[in-house]
Structures are given as structure tokens and as C-alpha cells.
Design a protein around this motif. Sequence first.
Motif, PDB file in Angstrom:
ATOM      1  N   ILE C 476      37.251  17.008 -28.397  1.00 34.00           N
ATOM      2  CA  ILE C 476      36.125  17.926 -27.307  1.00 34.00           C
ATOM      3  C   ILE C 476      36.478  19.413 -26.424  1.00 34.00           C
ATOM      4  O   ILE C 476      37.764  18.490 -25.455  1.00 34.00           O
ATOM      5  CB  ILE C 476      35.516  16.597 -27.004  1.00 34.00           C
ATOM      6  CG1 ILE C 476      34.408  15.706 -27.393  1.00 34.00           C
ATOM      7  CG2 ILE C 476      34.178  17.718 -25.862  1.00 34.00           C
ATOM      8  CD1 ILE C 476      33.854  14.989 -26.012  1.00 34.00           C
ATOM      9  N   LYS C 480      32.275  20.939 -24.932  1.00 37.06           N
ATOM     10  CA  LYS C 480      31.464  20.718 -26.226  1.00 37.06           C
ATOM     11  C   LYS C 480      32.389  20.424 -27.538  1.00 37.06           C
ATOM     12  O   LYS C 480      34.043  19.927 -27.673  1.00 37.06           O
ATOM     13  CB  LYS C 480      31.398  22.164 -26.825  1.00 37.06           C
ATOM     14  CG  LYS C 480      30.762  23.025 -25.819  1.00 37.06           C
ATOM     15  CD  LYS C 480      31.060  24.294 -26.477  1.00 37.06           C
ATOM     16  CE  LYS C 480      29.620  24.904 -25.598  1.00 37.06           C
ATOM     17  NZ  LYS C 480      30.321  25.406 -24.657  1.00 37.06           N
ATOM     18  N   ASN C 490      32.237  23.535 -34.788  1.00 38.57           N
ATOM     19  CA  ASN C 490      31.817  24.812 -33.107  1.00 38.57           C
ATOM     20  C   ASN C 490      33.634  25.499 -33.412  1.00 38.57           C
ATOM     21  O   ASN C 490      33.877  25.172 -32.822  1.00 38.57           O
ATOM     22  CB  ASN C 490      31.409  23.969 -32.017  1.00 38.57           C
ATOM     23  CG  ASN C 490      30.059  23.866 -31.383  1.00 38.57           C
ATOM     24  OD1 ASN C 490      29.743  25.454 -31.801  1.00 38.57           O
ATOM     25  ND2 ASN C 490      29.627  23.503 -30.593  1.00 38.57           N
ATOM     26  N   ILE C 492      35.175  28.297 -30.282  1.00 36.48           N
ATOM     27  CA  ILE C 492      34.378  28.225 -28.897  1.00 36.48           C
ATOM     28  C   ILE C 492      36.186  28.801 -28.625  1.00 36.48           C
ATOM     29  O   ILE C 492      36.862  28.809 -29.540  1.00 36.48           O
ATOM     30  CB  ILE C 492      34.252  27.183 -28.087  1.00 36.48           C
ATOM     31  CG1 ILE C 492      35.426  26.372 -28.244  1.00 36.48           C
ATOM     32  CG2 ILE C 492      33.070  26.526 -28.533  1.00 36.48           C
ATOM     33  CD1 ILE C 492      35.673  25.621 -27.492  1.00 36.48           C
TER      34      ILE C 492
END
Lengths: 297, 264, 551, 414
Positions: C476, C480, C490, C492
Amino acid sequence: MKSKITIDNTFAEAFNMKASRILVTADNLKWAKHAAISLTGFATSVIACGVEAGIECKLSRKISPDGRDGYSILLFSMSRSALEKQLETRVGQCILTCPTTAVFSGMEGDDMIPLGKNLRYFGDGHQISKKIGQKRFWRVPVMDGEFLCEESTGRVPAIGGGNIIILAQDRVSCLKACETAIESIENQPNVITPFPGGVVRSGSKVGSKYKSLIASTNDEFCPTLRNIVKSKLSKNVGCVMEIVINGLTRDDIEIAMRTAIKAISKNKISAKIVAVSAGNYGGKLGQHKFYLKRILK
Amino acid sequence: MSHLTLKPKIKFKFRLDLNSISSFQSMSVNRVKTLPLMYGNKEVRYKDLFKITGTDSLNIVIKSSNEMMDNVGKNFIRGNLSVHGNVGHCCGSEMKGGKITIFGNALNRVASGISGGILRVNGNCGDYLCGKSNHKNEGINDGLVIITGNAGDYAIQRMRRGIVIVKGNVGKNCCTEIISGTVIITGQLGKNFANKIKRGTFILKESKFTKNYTKSNVCEYNFMPFLVKHLNQLSQDKILSLKSFQRFNSHKTASNLSELFLIR
Amino acid sequence: MNLKLQGGKVYDPINNVYGKRMDVYINDGKIIKKNKIKGKINKIIDCSDKIIMPGAIDMHTHIGGGKVNIARMMLEELHHDHNDSCDSSAIIAPTTIKTGIKYIQMGYTSCFEPALLPINARQAHSEMADIPFVDKGGYALLGNDDFFLDLVKKKASQSLINDYVAFILNASQCIGIKVVNPGGINAFKFNQRALDVDEKSNYYDITPRTIIKILTKAIYDLGIPHPLHVHCSNLGVAGNYLSTIETIKAAESLPIHLTHIQFQSYGNNGDRNFSSAAPEISHYLNKTKNLTCDVGQIMFGQTVTMSGDSMSQHKNHHHAHPDKWMCMDIECDAGCGVVPFRYSDKSFVNGLQWAIGLEVFLLAKDPWKVFLTTDHPNGGPFTSYPHLIKLLMDRSFRNDIFEKLPKSVQEHSILKSLKREFTLKEICIMTRSAPAKILGLKNKGSLGDNCDADITIYDQNKKDIEDFFANPSHVIKDGKIVVKNGKIVNYIWGKTQTVKPEYDAGIEKILGKFFDKYHTMKLDNFKISDDEMTNVIGSEIKVNECIHKRK
Amino acid sequence: MKSDNKRYITCPFCSLHCDDIQVEVNNNKFKIVSENIKDCTSKIEYFNIKKTSNLTAISKYKKINFNTAINAARKMISRSEDITLVNHGTDVNGVRSLLNFAASHNCVVDHVNSKYLYRNLGIIQRKGYMATSLTETRNRSDVVILFGNNILKKSPRLIDKVILPKHSLCTNLKSRKLLLVGDFDAQSVKIAKKNKHHIENFKIDLNDIPEILTKLMSDDKLSKNLEGIRKIIKKSKYLVASWITSDFDKCNDPDYVISSISDFILSMNQTSRAACMPIAGSLADATSSQTMSWITGFPSRVKFNGKSFFHDRSICDSQEIIRNRNTDLAIHISTVNHNKVELNDKIKNIFIGHINSTFNIKPDIFIPVGNPGIDHRGIMFRTDNVVSVLLDKIREIELLSTQDVMNMLSEVDN
């Protein structure tokens, strides 16, 4: 096969050995032969020579690696290290020295042993390496031009000590029979007969009354001792000679033994041959047994 | 089994990266047919572009090929590949084994970074023959390369090992920075030959670069008959004939292990 | 959005939590206490068979800047990993994107580039801005730039030097100061080939000791959290442990951080004049307060060494494998050297280097003072961290490898007698909390209230230590979930961590004149503004507090 | 400074990226006010708005509205089966956006000067290399050797900024020596001799450079002329060798010449200090190669193919691809180049370039974009690959950056 001569119901006892093949070529057959004979000289028995070697066959220009005349040579030894050492010293002393020659590996093997790998240093820094295909070659400048040798040759498991023993009425016919036999297998691939001319007259047994000796004369086959020791000879045997055959595989030795016996039996001289036998140590020492009767079937 | 044969269905407009041909050997024919391939910016399958017949993926044949086909035989490891027609760039690049035969011309970087096997081009090839591939620092590292036609500029640079035979002419800057190896050129040479070499053997017909070397005495070289026989056997063709050679050695910038044989 | 990590075994050394089962709550990128949650929990991750740690921090890894790019271009042949879907470059000099992916997949959430040349800062930050996921930062290189040496030579006041240091940190958007071979890189430009701690450089007449002393003082005065990051003199030279100890002394008990200390712990005893001085160094490390270090463990195999230390890199270029290398003198600022290298487990020297690194780890009493690094890629790529952790945690695994090394190595090393096995607690401290503490990252390396939600969740069922650390089940970042079962879910982009100590603007005038007179660019162009960072370079910055304000 | 409209700019138009050039900006028209940089003035002022400037998008011969052009380009892109991106010079963010676009549309990305890039890169990919940067040369060198013939013309400010500046930190400028080795014409020699320094012009055929360098390093007897040079070299403490790769284009083997210079520098370093400082890239070559290297690992010539990408110097050579029409759409990006760009009329062309771009034939769609350093901010790399400069905005005409346009084009439905 039905033989005119008697075949003893016995077996030849043979040993596991390590073997290697090299190919020697030269400008002409004469010098190839000089090299080959020199290299295989004093290579009759591993007991004192370290290696058993012989010319396997002549190489025609068509099949020799560089299109010149040559010979194929097989070397047999009890261990890899002995084979390695003998090969190196012999090639170094007998082929490197011999005019016009070149030496190549004669077989592939999972295990490679040095051929020119260390000899190259004779070039004192002027040697040139060439890798062609999977093989590496060394070109060492020498006084007649250059000496070409392959870096290493293959080593394979092999069998040494296959034999036949010829029992004859007299020495002339015994020798003649042996010569016939040797001639018949002269060009057979994968086998050699390491003794002088392929024939040995000093067959041996294990042990001796003298403590320091590990082997001594094979008294069972000595005609002069027939009445003194337990003999295997019949009354009419006046001369015994042995042909020792080393080969790469069991089949090779069997074929050679069969060919040799057949050659003797077909020859005119066979009348004077009393029997064909084979040498063994009671089957306790060797890993291989070649039963004569089975071979001839 | 019949040879696995590929024949283009269309005339190619865009360059094709065919490096996956070398992985056919581990595949079923159906897998080959559906194998993805980039054509332009779209992903297509082999069967969309090629008519595929035969099953023996150890013997691959490409018919009516053309110079839009790049990376043919790249990373080739085993088996046979014959190509009838021209090929594009990087043919046989980083090849490691097997045999590739091209019946036609090739573009640049033929056999760049090759490290084994036999590659034969029955035709001409472009620049950078047997040079450094994108992923290597050195040129040809092993193997046998035969070009029956001409080769372009910058051929055979940074060679380390192996044998290269060019039966035709070569362009300029050939054989620079060679570390070692054997080069046979039976045609004409362009400008600037064999600069900054370390070792290596050249067998040439053209004599204009012998000035960089010292002439050897005339004598017999046991290596030559062996090499000639070996090459003729491998190429199944009379690549070289056993003639006499004049040897020159020790290139002026290289070690005395460098040599040049002039075919007389 | 609220996220709950339910029932995992939590390691949070800063709050003295080791292996306690508890829930962790995340809201808006931060970890929060349960009672602060507003609204309902949107997502629960069942962590009943998981171990939860803060995201790991690599405080010394060369991931951006000119030298990495040189290595990428130089070692094109290593970029052949075609099977990888993220890109086609190798891990030895990975592309920015691959760097981010590999780090995050291992549970690392912050990485720090230790050799950021101020003059090259714009490039380094642009490169690092293209590294996805992780937070990053850099240490600005000082101590070899002509302006600084000129100040020292002219015996400028400490406060002027403090201003200069503070200006450099602001202008180059860095979080700390590093000195590489103090004075040595500069001396190499004047053809000096070695410079010991008390040796004067030919041109400026300054010893490395003086440089260390002045810089540690400056950092202390300015209240910069991270102590001076020192790459000592005589890197890699047999017998250099003496100069390492002298460097420690030069700090005069002010905080100092020695980097890749493995390369600095060499004795010159024994029949080969090369031996381990790890015991001596560890002795110093254990007894000296305010001293921290990272190890720079080597790993066998191909790698590339990249360093600002052009002096030692030029010396080592004969060992380049493959045989190519590059050294560069840079802009009166520093230098750089890139030399590809292969550590061989058949080599006595390399084998002993490997053992020395492990000895340093195992002899260090306090895990808060020693950090786990391979000095990526100098000792080995960062992807070998899980392997390194296994070496530390599993004695028999370590000894198995040790026994395969040449006999001579085994005779020269005490490694076998070191029975210590690191615990999960110690590894957690070394890779998370201690780096966060030493860098002054108050919101990282911890799972406490209001910390950044950078969390690694490991799968307890993985029995092999290497596998355990290489493949966390979830990672994480900023609240996120970015990695789930090894897959990126994801994309980022992290922030750039900096400090901004105050300084007297007078220094800019002096420096501006110097630039106009001698440089080929203007001072204004040298400075990187916050606005430029966000809008042109493309990375947001996060300013960390200094320990105290300027006096 | 703004009150009198004068300000310094960072020049994006040659690889030295000087930031000490003062301009006056009036009504979006800029005028160089710094003196003694005549050569640069015309180059920079070329990018001013002129009557012929294309401030709006064009489709063949018709002016069209910007959005129409973007939509038409998008349509062309989505219909195209193969796209090649050719970079004629843009900033870091421009290159980033090119790569983004290429990844989503499986394109080839190449820079027009890749050929020269690989020539210099070849040295570090093959053997050792000692490099230096501009400021080092300015402050530390005592002997500078320029090889070739055109270097002083192509980088006009090299002499007064780097080689023979007014101030130097560590060396006595009076004793600094400049050697011109090659085929320099009278004009170049005149530029060099502007300052009173020891300048030797040694005229040789460029092909002979390797041989002469070998001779200089040996102990052989030399001609009087060469002997003098050898003395200077042997005495040097920090020698810098500089060249422009394109000078060696006509040599038999340019790679060989360049690597022999590098080898010469390496051997100098055994006892003394020396370094190479090639000057390269008036088309933002360094910017392109650096940015592509950190994102893809390869400095140029990359082709994206679905999930991944590959690099090949022959296959991804955009000039070859376009010449042979192995693509159906070429997108040219040119924001700092004032030369005419060659387009192939047999394929579709989209040209994203500055307002004064010229071409041999009209592109199918021309989209004007700003110049980094004039119309928008950006980052570019200097020739030494180490220093990157921040480019500023000095003009207010509503032009988007390359990045903006490429990002808009990326948004094609797929």
C-alpha cells in the motif's frame, strides 16, 4: 559355425579400461607411419608401459581430416589420469617431433582429455589458436613449418584384455596362424592388438612364488612345463601364442575374436593347430567374460 | 513429415519482425498458426499473413520471402531454415546453432552477434555483416557464415571467433577491431581494411593490404589443407580449393599472431 | 475512503510494537486511529495470516542521475530481458519504470539517490520523477566543488559555509548532503591519484579531515536531520579501515553516516595483503555514538559500479567486465565513474568482500545504526535484498554459501564463528524505522497515527525467507493498494522528499558572481524552484522539517 | 529588469544552451541585445513571428482551426496502420510525451541525428572513455585540441565561453594553448585568433588523424611541425580534445577516427590528465537520448510492439523507413530546428512544429506548437550530457507545447 579346429570351452577375461583415439596425418604415408609406430611403441601392456596402444587403421586421404595420409591410433589405459599423461608425453615426443605431421582428435566423448592443450606452450607465445566448429586447434610454429594439433580428444569407457590363445604343434605354424589372425583384423575399426606384431608369447598368471612379483609366467600354457605343473596342454602342443585384443565395446572385441578364429580355421595351416583357447583368471578379476563357443555361434 | 512451409499471403507494406520463427521448434503447428505477430501497429497471427503448410518444425522453409522480413532466424538454435527470396535486416542475428540458408539477398546486419551454427546467403548482403548486435559488445563470436555474393560496408567488425567467407567483394572499413577469428574473402576489398585488429587470420585474394604486414618465408602450413577440407565439407560446396598461399604476418598495429594468407 | 487491515501481526518498531495482532486503519493516504474514522469502512483486507510492516526505505540506492544513464547506454547488451512485460531493460541499470515496479513489488516505498550532483540535479529529479510508485529524494554532493574548496582555502567563516550548504540543499531540492572521497575527486582533476584523510591536496592544500569536520558542523548547525553522508577516502583499497576510522574521528563526535562501509573495512594483513577489518570497524561502530552506517553488501554476479568517486573508479577501470568504462570530470562540481564489474565467487578478493559485508552486519549490536543496502548497483542490484535478508536470518544458508567459497576466503574470515541470526524485528528496524529516523522522515517507517500509509503486507504462509520478502501479498502506498499478489494494480506517483534549511541570501550574491565569472551557466538556472519541480520536472515535493531553526 | 523589457534567456537552439543572452521583448517580438554573438542572433531571431509564420494549423494548403486539425490528425492516426515518430528536436517533456504516444500506438521513435549519436556512444559501448564538461574545460584545461573542420562555426560561442574565456579558476589563461588539428578554413582560424593566445593550426587530412595521434604518442622522430605539437602535449596538465561528429562524415571510417582520439586521451591519462569533450546536437540530441535512455534503456530507435518494445539500429531507422515507405504515417516533431525538413510525399505526414517551420512539400496536417524556451518552459540537456537547463517563456502567443499536443493526440479511441 562348424570349425575344423578344436575350440576349448573356456572364456577370455577382460577388463574395463579408458580409451581414446587420435588421428595422425603427414605429407605421406611413410612419415605418418613413422609417427604412428613411434607413438605406439613400448605400449604393450599397462603393467609397465602405462598405456596399451596400437594402430587401428590406415586413413585414406578421403576420410582423413586434412586430406593427407594418416593413421588412426587407439590408446587404452586403466585410468583417466594415466591416459592423459601417456597421451600427452607420447604426442609430445613422437608426433610433435616427427616431420610434416599433424594430430587430430579421433572421437567425441562426454569427457575430453588434453591433446594439444599443453603442448601448445612449445610455441613459446607464437602459437595460434583456431576454433573451428566446436573444436579448438593449435598451430605451433616448428622448424619444418607448423605443427597442427587439436586441443583435446574424447575419452570413452572401453574394454581391454580380450584374447585368444592358439595352441599349435610347432612354432612355425603357431606364428603363421597368429599372423593370419592379425591380418584378418588389421583394418577392423575400434580394436587394436597392442603387443609386438599383435602377438604375445608371455601369457601370464596372477601372483608368483616371489613376493615382489604380482604376475608370472602362465605355466598352465607352457609346453616345457607340461609334466611339472598342472597343465592345460595336450601332449602334441609344442607352441602357444596369444593375441590380446582391446576394443571400445564388447561387440567390437567379439567380432575381432570371431574373425581371428575363423581366419585361422580357414587357413591351410589349420591342420597343425591343435586348439584355440582363451586366457582368464578364473573370472575373478575382470568385469567381462568372452566365451569362445558363444562368440562363434 | 513434410517441411513446415510459410508463404506470404499478401504483399507486405510494413516491416515484419519475425524473430519468433526461431521458437517454432517447440510448438505445434496450430500454435504456430495462431502465434501473435506485429504487422504495422496491429497485432495479427501468423496465419493471417502466411499460408502455413507442413508439420516438421525442425525443417522450416520460407517461400517468396522479401526484404520486409526482419530478424529472420534471430536466436536460431537448432534445425534447418531455408528462405527462398530476399530477407530484411538482422537475418540470423545472435544465432546459436542449426543451419540457415538464404537463397536471395539480405539487408544490413546479417549474422550480427552470431555465436554458432552455419548461415549461408546465396546472394549479396548489406552493411555490418557479422557485426555487433544490439545486445552484444562484440561481433561474430563463433559459427560459420558464408556469403556467396558481395557484402557491404563495415563488415565483420569486432569479430572474436568463427569463420566468415565472402566470395564476392566487400565494402569499406571491413574487419576493423577484430579480436580473433578467420576471414576468407575471395573478391575485392574496399578502403580501410583491418584497422586496430588484435589477432586473426585473413585469407584473401586482394593484395593491396599486405603492406601492413611482414612477409613470411615460403613454407608449408599444415593448417591450410585442414581448413580447406573442413570448410568444403561443412558448406557442401567447393568454397576454397587447395592452392598455394603466401603468408604475411604481424600486422603493424597488432600482435605477431595476426596473419594474412594471400591466395596465389 | 476508509481501509481496514484486519487482524494482522503488526511490526512497528517506532511504537515498540513487535508481532502484536491488531487492526490498522487507513484514511486518505494516512494511517489513523480507529476512533478518528468518520463514515463507514469501505474495504477490509483480511490479514489473519499476514505480517504487517511499514513500507521499506532504501536509503542508499543509485536510481537516477547522469551516471545511471551512462550505465544504461553503455551496457546496452544487458538489456535483453524480453520476457518482462514492463519493459525490456535489465535490472543492473534498470529504466526508471522498471526501478519503480521492482521496488514496489518488494514492498519498498521510499528510495534515496545518494549521489546527486547539484549541477546535475535537474536531470536526477527529472529521471526520478519518472520512477513510479515510490517516494524519492537525493543527497547533494559537496566537498569536491571548487567554490566550497575555495571558501575553505580562504578560511571562510563557518556561518558562510552553512549558508552555502543550506543554499545547495534548497537549490538542488535535496534531503541531505553527501561527500564522496572528500577533496579526492577534485584532487584527481589535478592529477593526484590518491588522497588520505590527513593528506593535503596539491592545489587547494586542504585535507579530507578538514572537509569532513566543516561539513558535519554545517549540517549540525543547520539542524538538517540526516547527518553528513560520507563515502570515505581510499574506497576499496586494502588497509583502508584506518582511513575509515580517521574519518569517523574527523567528525569530532558530531553525527555522521558512513555509507557502504563494507568497501571501507579492508585490512592489509595475511599472505595476500588483503584481509577483513570488519571487527575493528564494528568495534568503532558499536562504541561511537552518533555514528550510523549502511553496509553495501556485495552479491556475486554481473553488476555495474557507478560512483562520483572518479579517482577510485579510474584506478579500478582495469577490472572492468565487460571491458569498457567511463570517467568524467563534471562542471567544477564533482566527477563520476561507471565501471561494469562481475563479482566472482571463485575470486579470493570478491569472496572476502562478501564475507566482510556479512561480518559487519552480524557484529553490529544495534540494528538502529546499521542499514541494509547493497549500494545498488555497486555491490549488487537491489532486487537481491530478499536474498541478503535470508543470509542474515538463516545461518545454515549463509554457511552453505560460505563453504563453497575458495578455501583462502574461509581461512581469512570469522564469518563461520558468527552464530547470530537476525530476527524479523531487527530486519524491520534496519529496513524501515531506522532509515526513516536517520533521514528525519517523521511520517514514514511507522504505523503510528497520522503516518503516511506506506505499508507492506507479507504472507505468513511463505516459509522461505527469500520468497517471503520478495513477494509481499499487498503493498500500500499513500493509502492506495498498488501491489496485490505480486501484480501491479494501480499506477501512482510518489513525492520528492526534501529539507529546506534557512540561509542568508547574501550567499547567492557571492555565488552568483562566482558563477558569472567561472561557470558556463547562471546561478538562476542552477537553482530548481518548487514550481519547476511540480510543473516542469513533474514531481511534487514534500518538505521535511529541520531539527531546529537557524540560530 | 522587466521594466525595460530586457531579460536573459536560455537559448534552446544549439547544444551549448547559453543562458547569458539578453533579449528585449516588445509585443511578443524579441531582439537579442547582447553583443558579440552575431552568429547566434540570426539563429535565435529566426523564431520571431514573421509574415510567413504559420500561427494556425494547416491542412495541405488550407488554414484550419486548431481543433479541426487535432481531430483530423486523430482520425489519420486511428486509420493509420503504422506510425513513425521522427524527433527533430524537442524538450524533455516533449520526448516523454512522444514515448507515451508511441507506447499507446505501437510506433517507431527515432531522432534524426541518431547516426551521430551512435558514433559518439560507440566509444563508451566498446572501450574506456574519459570525458569532461564545459565548465571544467573553461577552468582547468591548459591545452585544447579541436579536431575536424566545422566545430567553431557550428558552436560559435565555444571560443569565448569555454576555450578562451575572460576568467579561469585554476589555470593561467595566458599560457593556455589551442591546437586546431584538421581541415579548418580561414574563417574558423580567424574566430580562434580573435583572442591573443597561442594558437596552432595544423592542417591535415581528417583521415590521417589516427596515424598522427599514434605518432605523437610514440617516441619516433617527427617533422618539425609535429615535434612542436608533441612538446605542447607532453607538457600539458589537463588536455581537452573536442570535435563534432558530423565533421568526420566524409572520412573513410568516422568511428575509427573518433575512437582513435579517445584512445589518445586514454593513453594521456596514464601519467597526466586529459579528457574528451565532443560537441554534439543542435537538434536537442542529448535531450532526446538522455530522456529515452532513462525511460526505455535505449538512447534512440525504439519500436513499441504491444506489451513491450525493442531496439534495433537498422530496423528502427526512421529515415530508412520513410525513404522505403515502410510506414503509412510519419509524425515529425520539430521545435528548435530552423532547417528545412525533408518529407516523403508518398506517405501521410503530420508535422508538429514551430511557426516558422519549412518543408520540401506541404504536410497533410501542420500543427503549430511553441518553442521551448520561447513559448513555454522546458528542460534541455547540454552537449556534455550532464548539465540540463531550464528554458523559460518569453513570448505570449497562444501556442501549446509539444507535450500538450502529443497528449491530445494520444487520446484517440482505442
